[in-house]
Design a protein around this motif. Structure first.
Motif, PDB file in Angstrom:
ATOM      1  N   ALA A  33      -5.812   3.906 -11.948  1.00  0.00           N
ATOM      2  CA  ALA A  33      -6.612   2.686 -11.805  1.00  0.00           C
ATOM      3  C   ALA A  33      -7.359   2.646 -10.480  1.00  0.00           C
ATOM      4  N   ASP A  34      -8.524   2.002 -10.509  1.00  0.00           N
ATOM      5  CA  ASP A  34      -9.304   1.753  -9.296  1.00  0.00           C
ATOM      6  C   ASP A  34      -8.849   0.480  -8.608  1.00  0.00           C
ATOM      7  N   MET A  35      -8.275  -0.436  -9.379  1.00  0.00           N
ATOM      8  CA  MET A  35      -7.692  -1.658  -8.845  1.00  0.00           C
ATOM      9  C   MET A  35      -6.464  -2.019  -9.679  1.00  0.00           C
TER      10      MET A  35
ATOM     11  N   THR B 192      -4.606  -8.327  -5.411  1.00  0.00           N
ATOM     12  CA  THR B 192      -5.447  -7.306  -6.011  1.00  0.00           C
ATOM     13  C   THR B 192      -5.437  -6.114  -5.071  1.00  0.00           C
ATOM     14  N   VAL B 193      -4.900  -4.999  -5.550  1.00  0.00           N
ATOM     15  CA  VAL B 193      -4.820  -3.782  -4.746  1.00  0.00           C
ATOM     16  C   VAL B 193      -6.022  -2.917  -5.106  1.00  0.00           C
ATOM     17  N   MET B 194      -6.814  -2.548  -4.105  1.00  0.00           N
ATOM     18  CA  MET B 194      -8.072  -1.845  -4.340  1.00  0.00           C
ATOM     19  C   MET B 194      -8.032  -0.421  -3.805  1.00  0.00           C
TER      20      MET B 194
ATOM     21  N   ALA C 216       0.830  -1.205   0.000  1.00  0.00           N
ATOM     22  CA  ALA C 216       0.000   0.000   0.000  1.00  0.00           C
ATOM     23  C   ALA C 216       0.865   1.256   0.000  1.00  0.00           C
ATOM     24  N   ASN C 217       1.987   1.218   0.693  1.00  0.00           N
ATOM     25  CA  ASN C 217       2.888   2.374   0.713  1.00  0.00           C
ATOM     26  C   ASN C 217       3.583   2.595  -0.629  1.00  0.00           C
TER      27      ASN C 217
ATOM     28  N   GLY D 247      -4.299   6.416  -2.678  1.00  0.00           N
ATOM     29  CA  GLY D 247      -5.703   6.031  -2.639  1.00  0.00           C
ATOM     30  C   GLY D 247      -5.954   4.556  -2.784  1.00  0.00           C
ATOM     31  N   LEU D 248      -4.935   3.783  -3.126  1.00  0.00           N
ATOM     32  CA  LEU D 248      -5.067   2.326  -3.229  1.00  0.00           C
ATOM     33  C   LEU D 248      -4.396   1.722  -1.998  1.00  0.00           C
TER      34      LEU D 248
END
Length: 459
Positions: A286-288, A305-307, A109-110, A115-116
């Motif tokens: 991207a959103d994911m 899958t990064v959301m 995430a970092n 935002g993802l």
């Protein structure tokens, strides 16, 4: 009298393994006419050895755009062994989790675009894409848009071979004879500048593709489309890098219609193009994002899958996400994933993609004007050589001769490159040296120089 038992030779062992393989092992993309077997038993760096003791240079990343860290790193084996000694597995179901999955999710995430921040672990890329497709549809359903079920993908894309991911994949052999496939999946044209004349009728590539995408959305119904999925650079499609304005205009169009965008970075992520994630630099927003291959260096099966916060919170706050896999968040895989990030940072491997690109351009330059070569495309550490039967008409070379080219490169020079349709592709580990890259490109040049347009190889 003492009788000394006969010790099996390498040839004996290799013959046994090949025979057992033919009788018992059903492998990926296997065909009855492929009788050759190459049984890999050991690796170190960019070198692998088969059961017969033959040494080969891996210029294909474990054969499938993989193995970013090279082969045989004992430190990763030690990380895995240590984790197995602490806890080998426990479920990531409901309230249960484990420390390594938490730490790796935080690290990813970092590194991910702003935002993802939520990471759903899987065992590989196909599962990561399956997760993204289901998440996209469920996201809209939870928001009351229950008709948003269509997924838009692209011809010649590769997103996996499972039921949903295989339906999104744009290669006919994945679909033929195994349908009906996942419903409500539509494919549009890819960005392919080399074939622009035949695909786009002389129009600007991006203008044509955006018009086609808009027309497709209108035909399906703007309120019926859940998401579009695409690779920032299409690897299996032939190392296809889109024009700079392509993804920003796609993103703007999708946003206007409330459609999510899934960036498939199974190949392009983790330094393969030169950054942790390739999609932000191309304006995808991207959103994911789906990941695999490099996420654990190739040492254990792992994907993710990064959301975005919006997608994940919608799923979590209104009923949860009734979806998962037995091995998701596996502690051993996640421990190796943490060590992989450490190695990439410590050895500055993100910078290697640019070096590899330069070495590839220099080494492969002699093939550009050969009769059987249509186009050479190099993006980061990915190289694709498009072979043709006719340079004037740009008729693609058949699969068989391209497979023979890869066979000859390995047979004559001990270098592993990958045949992929009419393409010969290279994606070496990021640890490859300049000398090793020179050897790999020289091998390709030698064989392709002897390749005739009719697919036969001289000499």
């Amino acid at each position: 009298m003492t009788i000394t038992p006969e010790v099996p030779t390498l040839t004996d062992v290799a013959t046994e393994l090949e025979d057992l393989d033919r009788r018992h092992l059903f492998r990926s993309m296997q065909r009855g006419d492929i009788t050759d077997r190459v049984v890999i038993v050991r690796g170190q760096g960019c070198t692998v050895w088969d059961a017969k003791g033959n040494e080969m240079l891996d210029a294909a990343g474990g054969g499938v755009w993989h193995s970013h860290l090279g082969h045989g790193r004992r430190e990763l084996g030690e990380v895995a062994a240590q984790q197995m000694g602490e806890i080998e597995y426990f479920t990531s179901l409901l309230e249960f989790t484990n420390d390594k999955a938490i730490r790796l999710a935080s690290r990813i995430a970092n590194l991910a675009p702003e935002g993802l921040n939520r990471v759903f672990f899987t065992s590989g890329g196909s599962e990561a894409v399956e997760t993204a497709i289901k998440a996209a549809r469920l996201y809209h359903h939870r928001r009351g848009d229950t008709d948003r079920t269509w997924i838009i993908s692209r011809h010649y894309s590769f997103h996996g071979t499972a039921y949903g991911s295989g339906s999104a994949t744009g290669f006919p052999p994945v679909h033929i004879g195994v349908g009906p496939n996942l419903p409500h999946v539509e494919h549009v044209s890819p960005p392919h500048p080399y074939r622009a004349a035949e695909l786009y009728g002389g129009r600007d590539t991006t203008d044509f593709l955006i018009d086609e995408l808009e027309q497709t959305i209108q035909r399906l119904g703007p309120t019926n489309v859940a998401a579009m999925i695409g690779e920032p650079v299409m690897a299996a499609g032939g190392v296809l890098e889109p024009p700079a304005d392509y993804w920003p205009r796609v993103r703007e169009l999708l946003t206007r219609h409330g459609i999510l965008l899934i960036a498939d970075e199974v190949v392009t992520g983790y330094g393969r193009i030169g950054s942790w994630f390739d999609s932000p630099g191309r304006g995808m927003q991207a959103d994911m994002i789906t990941l695999a291959k490099g996420i654990a260096g190739g040492y254990v099966p792992l994907g993710a899958t990064v959301m975005s916060d919006e997608v994940s919170e919608t799923l979590l706050s209104t009923g949860g996400f009734f979806h998962g896999y037995t091995y998701q968040g596996h502690p051993v895989a996640c421990a190796v994933g943490l060590a992989t990030i450490d190695i990439i940072e410590r050895e500055n491997l993100l910078s290697k993609a640019g070096m590899i690109a330069d070495w590839a351009r220099t080494g492969l330059a002699p093939v550009v004007d050969l009769p059987a070569v249509g186009d050479l495309r190099i993006v980061g550490s990915l190289a694709g050589l498009e072979l043709v039967a006719d340079r004037t008409t740009r008729e693609p070379m058949a699969w068989g001769p391209v497979e023979q080219v890869a066979f000859e490169i390995r047979k004559r020079h001990g270098v592993i490159a990958r045949p992929y349709g009419s393409m010969l592709v290279m994606a070496p580990p990021l640890v490859i040296s300049e000398a090793e890259m020179a050897r790999a490109t020289a091998a390709v040049v030698d064989v392709v120089t002897h390749l005739r347009p009719d697919g036969t190889i001289a000499g």
